[in-house]
Design an enzyme around this catalytic site. Sequence first.
Site, PDB file in Angstrom:
ATOM      1  N   SER A 169       1.191   4.404   0.658  1.00  0.00           N
ATOM      2  CA  SER A 169       0.318   5.222   1.497  1.00  0.00           C
ATOM      3  C   SER A 169       0.643   6.714   1.454  1.00  0.00           C
ATOM      4  CB  SER A 169       0.447   4.711   2.941  1.00  0.00           C
ATOM      5  OG  SER A 169      -0.043   5.652   3.859  1.00  0.00           O
ATOM      6  N   GLY A 170      -0.396   7.514   1.277  1.00  0.00           N
ATOM      7  CA  GLY A 170      -0.226   8.965   1.345  1.00  0.00           C
ATOM      8  C   GLY A 170       0.028   9.424   2.771  1.00  0.00           C
ATOM      9  N   PHE A 171      -0.642   8.772   3.699  1.00  0.00           N
ATOM     10  CA  PHE A 171      -0.447   9.120   5.111  1.00  0.00           C
ATOM     11  C   PHE A 171       1.003   8.875   5.519  1.00  0.00           C
ATOM     12  CE2 PHE A 171      -0.135   7.699   9.512  1.00  0.00           C
ATOM     13  CZ  PHE A 171      -0.715   8.752  10.192  1.00  0.00           C
TER      14      PHE A 171
ATOM     15  N   HIS B 177     -14.210   2.881   4.258  1.00  0.00           N
ATOM     16  CA  HIS B 177     -13.357   3.250   5.388  1.00  0.00           C
ATOM     17  C   HIS B 177     -14.228   3.622   6.591  1.00  0.00           C
ATOM     18  CE1 HIS B 177      -9.703   4.034   7.308  1.00  0.00           C
ATOM     19  NE2 HIS B 177      -9.287   5.134   6.707  1.00  0.00           N
TER      20      HIS B 177
ATOM     21  N   ASP C 271      -2.137   4.980  -3.436  1.00  0.00           N
ATOM     22  CA  ASP C 271      -3.118   5.836  -2.770  1.00  0.00           C
ATOM     23  C   ASP C 271      -3.119   7.193  -3.476  1.00  0.00           C
ATOM     24  OD1 ASP C 271      -4.612   7.339  -1.034  1.00  0.00           O
ATOM     25  OD2 ASP C 271      -3.230   7.164   0.670  1.00  0.00           O
TER      26      ASP C 271
ATOM     27  N   TRP D 249       0.876  -1.176   0.000  1.00  0.00           N
ATOM     28  CA  TRP D 249       0.000   0.000   0.000  1.00  0.00           C
ATOM     29  C   TRP D 249       0.911   1.222   0.000  1.00  0.00           C
ATOM     30  CZ3 TRP D 249      -4.230   2.446  -0.949  1.00  0.00           C
ATOM     31  CH2 TRP D 249      -4.672   3.544  -0.212  1.00  0.00           C
TER      32      TRP D 249
ATOM     33  N   ASP E 254      -1.346  14.727   6.639  1.00  0.00           N
ATOM     34  CA  ASP E 254      -1.850  14.064   5.426  1.00  0.00           C
ATOM     35  C   ASP E 254      -3.066  14.863   4.938  1.00  0.00           C
ATOM     36  OD1 ASP E 254      -2.530  12.196   3.458  1.00  0.00           O
ATOM     37  OD2 ASP E 254      -3.595  10.908   4.879  1.00  0.00           O
TER      38      ASP E 254
ATOM     39  N   ARG F 116     -13.040   4.652  -3.317  1.00  0.00           N
ATOM     40  CA  ARG F 116     -13.094   4.683  -1.841  1.00  0.00           C
ATOM     41  C   ARG F 116     -14.135   5.688  -1.393  1.00  0.00           C
ATOM     42  NH1 ARG F 116      -7.727   6.105   1.760  1.00  0.00           N
ATOM     43  NH2 ARG F 116      -8.705   7.318   3.414  1.00  0.00           N
TER      44      ARG F 116
HETATM   45  C1  SPV Z   1      -3.308   6.164   3.938  1.00  0.00           C
HETATM   46  O1  SPV Z   1      -2.616   5.282   4.456  1.00  0.00           O
HETATM   47  O2  SPV Z   1      -2.811   7.146   3.385  1.00  0.00           O
HETATM   48  C2  SPV Z   1      -4.762   6.048   3.917  1.00  0.00           C
HETATM   49  C3  SPV Z   1      -5.436   5.309   4.986  1.00  0.00           C
HETATM   50  O3  SPV Z   1      -5.383   6.622   3.036  1.00  0.00           O
HETATM   51  S1  SPV Z   1      -5.940   6.452   6.194  1.00  0.00           S
HETATM   52  O4  SPV Z   1      -4.755   7.126   6.683  1.00  0.00           O
HETATM   53  O5  SPV Z   1      -6.605   5.711   7.257  1.00  0.00           O
HETATM   54  O6  SPV Z   1      -6.862   7.391   5.571  1.00  0.00           O
HETATM   55 MG    MG Z   2      -4.305   8.132   2.162  1.00  0.00          MG
END
Ligand code: SPV
Ligand code: MG
Length: 288
Positions: free
Chosen positions: A40-42, A184, A79, A38, A52, A153
């Site tokens: 991930s943007g976060f 989510h 993401d 994944w 984020d 999503r």
């Molecule tokens: C990420 O990991 O960037 C996600 C999941 O989009 S969350 O941080 O829970 O939105």
């Molecule tokens: Mg994200």
Amino acid sequence: MANALEERIAAGRLVTLMSAHNPLSARLAEEAGFHGIWASGFELSAAYGVPDASLLSMTQHLDMTRAICEQVTVPVVADLDTGYGNAINVSHVVGAYARAGAAAVVIEDKTFPKDTSLLAGARQELVRVAEFQGKIEAAVAAGKGRSVLVIARTEALIADLGLDEALIRGRAYAEAGADLILIHSKKKTPGEIVAFTERWDGNVPLVIVPTAYPELTEVKIRALGKIAAVIYANHAIRAAVTAMRQVFADIRRDGGIDKVDRQIASVEDIFDLQRVGAMKAAEKKYLR
Ligand code: SPV
Ligand code: MG
């Protein structure tokens, strides 16, 4: 041609995706046996020390995704946050991620700039259903021929809009051509996600992110049916923070690195993760 992700989903086998914020963390996830990464943007935002909240550019995240794709063999799910704009932006962005090697993209139905999903009291605004359907259609068209799965999503539960709205949005996005629907939830227990899954009558499988409700383990997820993939969305960065905090504190306490040296990954271990052996073999072969 189906990618590895598509094949596993078609076979009805749960896909486990581990987060990464750079190729090294992705390689460790692959080594541990996760079926995919994944991107991930976060995690990338956290790695840069910023919220984020659409603060990093598309290029920054695309560069990370491309670098990850180059260093792992498992599929990478990118993401894309809100898709960096409207359906036209989405079309451009999905093409770029496909060329970078992503096996799937996730686009969420929030407004740009987004706010992160799990932060209490965060600003959560959703775009109109029809507008997001257009973004999904654009993503599907851009990914076609490149075997990129499009995961829509919905943040309806994150925005406290209720189960009915989440189901309406999920169905609408599946009708627009999404291959999977990511639902989510920020609730601390899985009840909301279980209820959504039980009521889900769309013709595509679901993806979940159980960060807030960790008690929903893979055995329980499989038992629910309908869920094709689970994303462990921030465990690479959280594990890194825990480990660094501990080791840094130990070094301060001990006044040196002598003790921790035996507890942390060796330099040779890092050489292996850098594939130094392959470079040395190439040197023998080609350097004259
Ligand atoms: C990420 O990991 O960037 C996600 C999941 O989009 S969350 O941080 O829970 O939105
Ligand atoms: Mg994200």
